[in-house]
Motif scaffolding. Structure first.
Motif, PDB file in Angstrom:
ATOM      1  N   ALA A  20       0.808  -1.214   0.000  1.00 57.69           N
ATOM      2  CA  ALA A  20       0.000   0.000   0.000  1.00 57.69           C
ATOM      3  C   ALA A  20       0.831   1.250   0.000  1.00 57.69           C
ATOM      4  CB  ALA A  20      -0.909   0.006   1.246  1.00 57.69           C
ATOM      5  N   GLU A  21       2.125   1.168   0.402  1.00 56.07           N
ATOM      6  CA  GLU A  21       2.935   2.375   0.530  1.00 56.07           C
ATOM      7  C   GLU A  21       3.059   3.107  -0.793  1.00 56.07           C
ATOM      8  OE1 GLU A  21       7.524   1.347   0.232  1.00 56.07           O
ATOM      9  OE2 GLU A  21       6.533   0.191   1.779  1.00 56.07           O
ATOM     10  N   SER A  22       3.004   2.396  -1.910  1.00 58.92           N
ATOM     11  CA  SER A  22       3.143   3.053  -3.206  1.00 58.92           C
ATOM     12  C   SER A  22       1.978   3.951  -3.513  1.00 58.92           C
ATOM     13  CB  SER A  22       3.294   2.001  -4.312  1.00 58.92           C
ATOM     14  OG  SER A  22       2.135   1.179  -4.359  1.00 58.92           O
ATOM     15  N   ASP A  23       0.844   3.776  -2.768  1.00 54.14           N
ATOM     16  CA  ASP A  23      -0.334   4.575  -3.067  1.00 54.14           C
ATOM     17  C   ASP A  23      -0.287   5.941  -2.410  1.00 54.14           C
ATOM     18  OD1 ASP A  23      -1.504   2.581  -4.598  1.00 54.14           O
ATOM     19  OD2 ASP A  23      -2.406   1.608  -2.852  1.00 54.14           O
ATOM     20  N   THR A  24       0.549   6.120  -1.413  1.00 56.12           N
ATOM     21  CA  THR A  24       0.584   7.406  -0.721  1.00 56.12           C
ATOM     22  C   THR A  24       1.949   8.037  -0.698  1.00 56.12           C
ATOM     23  OG1 THR A  24       0.867   6.233   1.366  1.00 56.12           O
ATOM     24  CG2 THR A  24      -1.369   6.883   0.794  1.00 56.12           C
ATOM     25  N   ASP A  25       2.962   7.360  -1.204  1.00 54.63           N
ATOM     26  CA  ASP A  25       4.289   7.959  -1.241  1.00 54.63           C
ATOM     27  C   ASP A  25       4.324   9.059  -2.295  1.00 54.63           C
ATOM     28  OD1 ASP A  25       5.153   6.340   0.690  1.00 54.63           O
ATOM     29  OD2 ASP A  25       6.314   4.982  -0.569  1.00 54.63           O
ATOM     30  N   THR A  26       4.900  10.192  -1.949  1.00 50.38           N
ATOM     31  CA  THR A  26       5.035  11.294  -2.892  1.00 50.38           C
ATOM     32  C   THR A  26       6.448  11.821  -2.829  1.00 50.38           C
ATOM     33  OG1 THR A  26       4.357  12.919  -1.230  1.00 50.38           O
ATOM     34  CG2 THR A  26       2.612  11.976  -2.579  1.00 50.38           C
ATOM     35  N   ALA A  27       6.821  12.574  -3.833  1.00 45.61           N
ATOM     36  CA  ALA A  27       8.132  13.205  -3.831  1.00 45.61           C
ATOM     37  C   ALA A  27       8.214  14.192  -2.676  1.00 45.61           C
ATOM     38  CB  ALA A  27       8.373  13.905  -5.160  1.00 45.61           C
ATOM     39  N   ASP A  28       9.428  14.399  -2.162  1.00 43.42           N
ATOM     40  CA  ASP A  28       9.586  15.247  -0.990  1.00 43.42           C
ATOM     41  C   ASP A  28       9.512  16.730  -1.329  1.00 43.42           C
ATOM     42  OD1 ASP A  28       9.864  13.229   0.946  1.00 43.42           O
ATOM     43  OD2 ASP A  28      11.932  12.888   0.348  1.00 43.42           O
ATOM     44  N   THR A  29      10.282  17.177  -2.327  1.00 42.97           N
ATOM     45  CA  THR A  29      10.337  18.607  -2.608  1.00 42.97           C
ATOM     46  C   THR A  29       9.063  19.067  -3.299  1.00 42.97           C
ATOM     47  OG1 THR A  29      11.369  18.339  -4.784  1.00 42.97           O
ATOM     48  CG2 THR A  29      12.822  18.464  -2.860  1.00 42.97           C
ATOM     49  N   GLY A 226       3.002  15.237   5.683  1.00 45.62           N
ATOM     50  CA  GLY A 226       1.725  14.523   5.695  1.00 45.62           C
ATOM     51  C   GLY A 226       1.835  13.049   5.335  1.00 45.62           C
ATOM     52  N   PRO A 227       2.408  12.706   4.161  1.00 47.27           N
ATOM     53  CA  PRO A 227       2.555  11.290   3.813  1.00 47.27           C
ATOM     54  C   PRO A 227       3.418  10.514   4.807  1.00 47.27           C
ATOM     55  CG  PRO A 227       2.809  12.665   1.869  1.00 47.27           C
ATOM     56  CD  PRO A 227       2.789  13.585   3.046  1.00 47.27           C
ATOM     57  N   LYS A 228       4.357  11.194   5.446  1.00 50.06           N
ATOM     58  CA  LYS A 228       5.202  10.511   6.430  1.00 50.06           C
ATOM     59  C   LYS A 228       4.381  10.115   7.662  1.00 50.06           C
ATOM     60  CE  LYS A 228       9.466  12.823   4.956  1.00 50.06           C
ATOM     61  NZ  LYS A 228       8.903  13.340   3.700  1.00 50.06           N
ATOM     62  N   ILE A 229       3.472  10.989   8.076  1.00 50.11           N
ATOM     63  CA  ILE A 229       2.579  10.635   9.182  1.00 50.11           C
ATOM     64  C   ILE A 229       1.694   9.461   8.778  1.00 50.11           C
ATOM     65  CG2 ILE A 229       0.636  11.440  10.578  1.00 50.11           C
ATOM     66  CD1 ILE A 229       1.830  14.213  10.554  1.00 50.11           C
ATOM     67  N   GLY A 230       1.176   9.513   7.556  1.00 50.94           N
ATOM     68  CA  GLY A 230       0.346   8.416   7.076  1.00 50.94           C
ATOM     69  C   GLY A 230       1.090   7.098   7.043  1.00 50.94           C
ATOM     70  N   ARG A 231       2.368   7.159   6.691  1.00 51.41           N
ATOM     71  CA  ARG A 231       3.141   5.921   6.615  1.00 51.41           C
ATOM     72  C   ARG A 231       3.421   5.361   8.003  1.00 51.41           C
ATOM     73  NH1 ARG A 231       8.367   4.925   2.727  1.00 51.41           N
ATOM     74  NH2 ARG A 231       8.320   2.655   2.850  1.00 51.41           N
ATOM     75  N   PRO A 354      -2.064  14.314   7.272  1.00 51.03           N
ATOM     76  CA  PRO A 354      -1.810  13.311   6.228  1.00 51.03           C
ATOM     77  C   PRO A 354      -2.929  13.247   5.193  1.00 51.03           C
ATOM     78  CG  PRO A 354      -2.574  12.238   8.220  1.00 51.03           C
ATOM     79  CD  PRO A 354      -2.422  13.692   8.568  1.00 51.03           C
ATOM     80  N   LEU A 355      -3.170  14.350   4.524  1.00 50.02           N
ATOM     81  CA  LEU A 355      -4.156  14.404   3.455  1.00 50.02           C
ATOM     82  C   LEU A 355      -3.447  14.919   2.215  1.00 50.02           C
ATOM     83  CD1 LEU A 355      -7.232  13.869   3.212  1.00 50.02           C
ATOM     84  CD2 LEU A 355      -7.552  16.346   3.358  1.00 50.02           C
ATOM     85  N   VAL A 356      -3.412  14.123   1.147  1.00 51.86           N
ATOM     86  CA  VAL A 356      -2.627  14.431  -0.044  1.00 51.86           C
ATOM     87  C   VAL A 356      -3.574  14.899  -1.140  1.00 51.86           C
ATOM     88  CG1 VAL A 356      -0.963  13.568  -1.721  1.00 51.86           C
ATOM     89  CG2 VAL A 356      -0.948  12.677   0.626  1.00 51.86           C
ATOM     90  N   LEU A 357      -3.558  16.193  -1.448  1.00 48.98           N
ATOM     91  CA  LEU A 357      -4.456  16.754  -2.458  1.00 48.98           C
ATOM     92  C   LEU A 357      -3.776  16.798  -3.810  1.00 48.98           C
ATOM     93  CD1 LEU A 357      -5.958  19.699  -0.392  1.00 48.98           C
ATOM     94  CD2 LEU A 357      -6.745  17.340  -0.570  1.00 48.98           C
ATOM     95  N   ARG A 358      -3.330  15.646  -4.278  1.00 50.48           N
ATOM     96  CA  ARG A 358      -2.685  15.567  -5.587  1.00 50.48           C
ATOM     97  C   ARG A 358      -2.558  14.098  -5.930  1.00 50.48           C
ATOM     98  NH1 ARG A 358       0.933  17.314  -1.901  1.00 50.48           N
ATOM     99  NH2 ARG A 358       2.409  15.751  -1.163  1.00 50.48           N
ATOM    100  N   ASP A 359      -2.192  13.812  -7.172  1.00 41.62           N
ATOM    101  CA  ASP A 359      -1.993  12.418  -7.555  1.00 41.62           C
ATOM    102  C   ASP A 359      -0.798  11.850  -6.819  1.00 41.62           C
ATOM    103  OD1 ASP A 359      -4.045  12.493  -9.309  1.00 41.62           O
ATOM    104  OD2 ASP A 359      -2.842  13.102 -11.026  1.00 41.62           O
ATOM    105  N   SER A 360      -0.999  10.733  -6.139  1.00 39.21           N
ATOM    106  CA  SER A 360       0.096  10.073  -5.431  1.00 39.21           C
ATOM    107  C   SER A 360       0.938   9.283  -6.400  1.00 39.21           C
ATOM    108  CB  SER A 360      -0.460   9.138  -4.355  1.00 39.21           C
ATOM    109  OG  SER A 360      -1.187   9.865  -3.373  1.00 39.21           O
ATOM    110  N   GLU A 361       2.210   9.165  -6.089  1.00 41.42           N
ATOM    111  CA  GLU A 361       3.104   8.381  -6.929  1.00 41.42           C
ATOM    112  C   GLU A 361       3.311   7.005  -6.287  1.00 41.42           C
ATOM    113  OE1 GLU A 361       6.665  10.578  -7.476  1.00 41.42           O
ATOM    114  OE2 GLU A 361       5.687  12.208  -8.539  1.00 41.42           O
TER     115      GLU A 361
END
Length: 361
Positions: A20-29, A226-231, A354-361
């Motif tokens: 599942a991690e691939s669904d919420t991991d995003t680039a850092d910068t 945010g994604p780090k908290i989710g992870r 941990p709310l990602v308002l964009r397409d997750s990578e």
């Protein structure tokens, strides 16, 4: 992030399991997450706002002259047969005065947030000191007063707790199901490596950054907490039976540290918004005076015979009127340049947590 379409997703909506991690991991910068052209992002956020306003002013002048030259008959002939200059610049004077009045209103709205009775001011102070106390306990030292150092202290504490978490997981022996411990170590190591690298990079950007410039806020945008908290939440859920009490506590402490960065970044961002709006109000009022003078002089002194002749096929009166029109629009150009940054920043920091308002990578 696409400028016109964004997909909202949160850690709680992610599928269960290690994949599942691939669904919420995003680039850092922020630039990598945005997926925007580098030049466009630089123009919207990083470029000096006065330079952007100047570029807009030059663009208006060039566009005005180009259109005027392409018209038939020419602007000089139109001025000779009618009076478009009077109509144009009379409207510009009205717009400048109205715009300056609106700017004063904006400035009053910003200052209103700083006004209030003594009790409200005491409550604001108590809330601020309470948060500073939490951060001081987190960092085992006094909370910095400089905004850049303030954010740096939280990032330093997050990186330190992340490394402590990895050491605790590595030191713990395997249980009967060694594969579970291996999977836990792999996920924790990946989390800690990404977090510490991201934190160290942002701390380097914060070093020497001064509040008032955009550097502090832009550096803070580059830490994607945010994604780090989710992870962390996902690791805690997926490995609940494998985690020891100490490891579970360390994950909770790391989550707590990251959760403090969100409000801290929002506080610094809010202060920057107020700072920028006050600067904008002052600059527009400064620009309104020469804009009014130019518009008034053009209205009263320029006609078809004031600037005879042409250069490279362009009537001199066209160049003068185009330049006067561009200068008269300078307050509006300043408004646009600042608003582009403020709105872009607001859009990219809409969610807290941990709310990602964009397409997750």
């Amino acid at each position: 992030m696409s400028g016109n379409s964004e997909t909202a997703s949160s850690a709680s909506d992610a599928p269960d399991g290690p994949d599942a991690e691939s669904d919420t991991d995003t680039a850092d910068t922020m630039r990598e997450r945005a997926g925007e052209n580098r030049v466009k992002l630089w123009l919207l956020l990083r470029a000096n706002r006065l330079v952007v306003a100047g570029v807009l002013t030059v663009a208006v002048f060039v566009a005005f002259v180009a259109v005027a030259v392409g018209l038939s008959p020419s602007l000089a002939e139109k001025v000779g047969s009618s009076d478009p200059i009077e109509t144009l610049f009379a409207s510009m004077i009205t717009a400048i005065v109205t715009g300056a009045t609106l700017v004063v209103t904006i400035g009053q709205l910003v200052l209103t947030q700083e006004n209030g009775p003594l009790g409200d001011q005491q409550e604001r102070m108590d809330d601020t000191l309470a948060v500073r106390g939490d951060i001081a306990e987190l960092t085992d030292g006094p909370t910095p007063t400089d905004p850049a150092a303030f954010l740096d202290a939280i990032l330093g504490a997050a990186a330190e707790r992340a490394r402590d978490l990895r050491d605790a997981v590595d030191d713990e022996g395997d249980d009967a199901d060694g594969s579970s411990r291996d999977a836990l170590r792999a996920e924790v190591d990946d989390l800690v490596t990404g977090l510490t690298e991201n934190a160290d990079a942002v701390r380097g950007q914060l070093d020497g950054a001064e509040f008032g410039s955009f550097d502090v806020v832009f550096a803070a945008l580059n830490f994607d907490y945010g994604p780090k908290i989710g992870r962390i939440e996902r690791i805690t859920t997926d490995h609940d039976e494998t985690l020891t009490d100490d490891e579970r506590n360390r994950l909770g402490e790391l989550k707590e540290t990251l959760s403090l960065f969100g409000p801290a970044r929002e506080h610094v961002k809010t202060l920057y918004f107020q700072w920028a709006l006050i600067d904008l109000s002052r600059l527009i009022l400064y620009a309104a005076v020469p804009a009014l003078v130019v518009a008034g002089v053009t209205l009263t002194a320029v006609d078809a015979g004031t600037f005879p002749g042409s250069t490279l096929g362009v009537d001199h009166v066209t160049l003068v009127v185009g330049g006067a029109f561009a200068v008269s629009l300078l307050p509006f150009s300043l408004f646009v340049s600042y608003l582009l940054r403020v709105l872009t920043l607001a859009k990219r920091t809409l969610a807290i947590g941990p709310l990602v308002l964009r397409d997750s990578e």
